[in-house]
Design a protein around this motif. Structure first.
Motif, PDB file in Angstrom:
ATOM      1  N   ALA A   1      27.314  -5.751  15.804  1.00  0.00           N
ATOM      2  CA  ALA A   1      28.739  -4.961  16.552  1.00  0.00           C
ATOM      3  C   ALA A   1      29.896  -5.694  15.906  1.00  0.00           C
ATOM      4  O   ALA A   1      30.924  -5.059  15.650  1.00  0.00           O
TER       5      ALA A   1
ATOM      6  N   TRP B   1      26.536   0.805  20.313  1.00  0.00           N
ATOM      7  CA  TRP B   1      27.558   0.335  21.207  1.00  0.00           C
ATOM      8  C   TRP B   1      26.879  -0.193  22.523  1.00  0.00           C
ATOM      9  O   TRP B   1      27.541  -0.787  23.437  1.00  0.00           O
TER      10      TRP B   1
ATOM     11  N   THR C   1      30.563  -4.708  12.402  1.00  0.00           N
ATOM     12  CA  THR C   1      31.245  -3.514  12.324  1.00  0.00           C
ATOM     13  C   THR C   1      32.600  -3.517  12.724  1.00  0.00           C
ATOM     14  O   THR C   1      33.545  -2.769  12.023  1.00  0.00           O
TER      15      THR C   1
ATOM     16  N   LEU D   1      31.643   2.118  16.529  1.00  0.00           N
ATOM     17  CA  LEU D   1      30.071   1.784  16.236  1.00  0.00           C
ATOM     18  C   LEU D   1      29.049   2.940  16.096  1.00  0.00           C
ATOM     19  O   LEU D   1      27.942   2.768  15.622  1.00  0.00           O
TER      20      LEU D   1
END
Length: 661
Positions: free
Chosen positions: A97, A304, A100, A295
């Motif tokens: 995460a 997410w 990204t 995400l």
């Protein structure tokens, strides 16, 4: 006031009090006052049916729904979460995460993962129109009629956004409600549930919504499906859910540090056992909706969010035997006798297999090596066969293992029943229930003594217990003068138990300890209850149509009538004393009951606390006024001492409310 306006006023008022009762645990009306409001609304709707709407509190339990279990396509897919069981997995998820989003300051919300059944609720202009199961994630089943019976699901949302709004969440049962439901299932001769999730799933898929209404289901909102809402984050959405009258999981924290997520996971592992509901892990979510969109999702799961689950206590052992147990209403339950093995601090020597479909699904045979788990960390359950050593397939019995009588199975049910009402196993189970602590509380009349009484043909029904003499008991093994006199004294003392105890002891189908207390308080005498019409019973707030019919039919059964008259002749108390309540004794105080109580069950103790102005909780905190500790009290007692919360014995609690054991 115009009837339509009065109906709307009453609906809004009743929904307000339902929210106080079910969601906030802070009722301000007595049951009688609530019943009066409900009756006013029902009478008006009966008089002016053109103003009755689907979202009325009186319509929570309807008839058969024509769309029951028909397919419902979800507006957006109901995805399942990826599961993680280690801190390394969580760190990897966070790193992906972080990469990204190209930032490490994003907020995460961590909340308890309720062990229940996913449910989607769709509202149009604030009115509940559809409830659906998850299904395969794209298409679920229409369970609207059943979901309407869940008391903390709002039928109408005040100040809801215009148009379509979809709220997703989890339908579940509290742990103590599962215990009570399983007691009722046993009374009715039905199979019990292995855990709260199975109970919730089975309840939501009942063909008759009135059966679902008898199950104490609850709902937690936990995610957003569709619609326009004034929130840019998950935490903002949860705040809106609270405003709209939804319950949300209280176990929640917010952080930007993955180390804090892991720390919360480790700290929460012990405290989650004190929650009233089952939590099998945590859900970690990126908070901001904008970041969630960046995400994205995979075909099955959102990127997410992730489930950070706790491993269930498990062990490997051998199946020594599979026995068939006959309950007091005739249901035959297969039970696996295991090589004793420690699981989560408790030695497990047997595990219920629930029914013969479960045996077939597992493929379990005598001699197999299996993995046993404490499902919900309480109920022992075989979850898998790891090595097949047994040769013979386990088949349902063709005759009752106790009496050799015929066995019956309903075509649409999984249970097998002994249909002989004189079956010795059923009689034994009924008598033991009658004498049990939560019923007539006849100390000394346990399994061993009951077996001897039956072998000597001294008892064949409830009333025979009250005809036992000193000589009868001296003929039993290991009985001397003092032991015989103690049992006779306990039998004599049981005659004075209140009507609520007797009703529970009689084993009326679907009537547990709490329902018995409600009925006794309402009708005051056994004769009044016995002569009540079906409509009178259905007008009791907590008693639905199925329970009412069971009670009504029981008192019109000639054998039951004969039994009652024999108990009357024996001198049993057929009345319920009026409660001299004082709202000042426990007014506003929260109590936690733990351990094994001597004179009452835990649900009965919690009901007493409420009757004297208090509130019962399943977890200990600094706000707890008293912890009432019985025998073998464990972590809750330790927590109370750690926090300095006053601890009472059962006797001290009863003395506090001015009641004798």
């Amino acid at each position: 006031m115009h009837p339509k306006e009065e109906i709307e006023r009453l609906k809004k008022l009743i929904n307000y009090h339902n929210n106080l009762y079910y969601n906030l645990d802070n009722p301000i009306l007595s049951d009688t006052q609530y019943d009066e409001l409900y009756k006013q609304l029902k009478d008006l709707e009966d008089q002016y049916p053109q103003y009755r709407t689907k979202n009325s509190p009186t319509q929570r339990v309807g008839g058969q729904a024509g769309t029951m279990f028909s397919p419902v396509r979800h507006t957006t897919p109901m995805l399942s979460l990826d599961n993680s069981y280690s801190a390394d997995d969580i760190r990897e998820w966070y790193a992906r995460a972080e990469k990204t989003l190209q930032r490490n300051d994003f907020e995460m919300v961590v909340e308890g993962k309720i062990d229940g059944v996913s449910c989607s609720l769709t509202y149009e202009n604030g009115i509940l129109v559809t409830a659906a199961s998850r299904g395969d994630g794209k298409v679920g089943e229409d369970i609207t009629a059943n979901a309407r019976t869940v008391c903390n699901i709002p039928q109408k949302i005040e100040n809801a956004p215009a148009g379509l709004l979809e709220i997703r969440g989890e339908v579940y049962l509290d742990k103590k409600d599962l215990e009570e439901l399983n007691r009722k299932q046993q009374l009715a001769g039905e199979n019990t549930f292995a855990n709260t999730r199975n109970a919730a799933a089975g309840s939501l898929r009942q063909k008759d919504p009135q059966i679902t209404a008898q199950r104490p289901l609850k709902f937690f909102a936990h995610s957003f499906g569709a619609g326009n809402i004034a929130a840019d984050s998950f935490s903002g959405f949860i705040d809106l859910c609270r405003q709209w009258g939804f319950s949300v999981c209280p176990a929640r924290t917010k952080t930007t540090q993955i180390s804090e997520v892991i720390r919360f996971y480790n700290q929460f592992e012990a405290s989650r056992r004190q929650l009233p509901f089952d939590v099998d892990g945590l859900v970690v979510k990126v908070n901001r909706f904008e970041f969630q969109r960046i995400l994205g999702v995979t075909a099955k799961s959102p990127r997410w969010a992730i489930a950070f689950k706790y491993p269930a206590p498990q062990a490997t052992t051998a199946v020594n035997h599979i026995l068939f147990s006959v309950g007091r209403s005739g249901v035959i339950t297969p039970v696996a006798e295991l090589q004793p093995v420690p699981v989560g601090g408790v030695t497990i020597s047997n595990a219920t297999l629930h029914n013969f479909d479960e045996i077939k699904r597992l493929g379990v045979r005598v001699g197999d090596t299996v993995i046993v788990e404490r499902a919900g960390e309480v109920i022992p359950k075989i979850i898998k066969v790891v090595e097949h050593k047994g040769q013979e397939e386990v088949l349902p019995p063709t005759v009752c293992p106790s009496c050799g009588g015929p066995v019956y199975k309903e075509p649409d049910e999984v249970g097998y029943y002994c249909v002989n009402p004189s079956c010795p196993a059923q009689l034994r189970a009924r008598l033991l229930h009658f004498a049990s602590r939560g019923a007539m509380d006849i100390d000394g009349l346990g399994d061993v003594v009951m077996d001897q009484l039956l072998e000597n043909h001294y008892v064949s029904d409830f009333a025979d217990i009250y005809n036992l003499t000193f000589l009868h008991l001296l003929n039993l093994e290991n009985f001397k003068d003092k032991k015989a006199q103690n049992l006779l004294d306990a039998i004599e003392a049981s005659k004075q138990k209140p009507l609520s105890r007797l009703l529970f002891a009689l084993g009326i189908a679907f009537v547990g300890a709490k329902t018995a207390e409600i009925l006794a308080d309402r009708f005051r005498t056994l004769d009044s209850l016995k002569n009540a019409s079906l409509e009178d019973l259905q007008n009791v707030r907590e008693v639905g149509e199925i329970v009412s019919k069971s009670i009504y039919d029981f008192f019109r059964n000639p054998r039951a009538q004969e039994q009652i008259e024999r108990l009357r002749a024996a001198g049993l108390n057929f009345t319920q004393p009026k409660k001299e309540l004082s709202g000042n004794i426990l007014d506003g105080k929260t109590l936690v009951f733990t351990g094994e109580l001597k004179t009452m069950t835990r649900p009965q103790a919690e009901l007493l606390a409420k009757q004297y102005g208090g509130k019962a909780s399943s977890s200990v905190s600094k706000k707890t006024a008293y912890v009432v500790a019985g025998e073998a009290a464990g972590s809750k007692l330790a927590k109370a001492r750690e926090l300095g919360v006053p601890v009472l014995t059962e006797e001290e609690f009863l003395k506090l409310i001015g009641k004798q054991a």
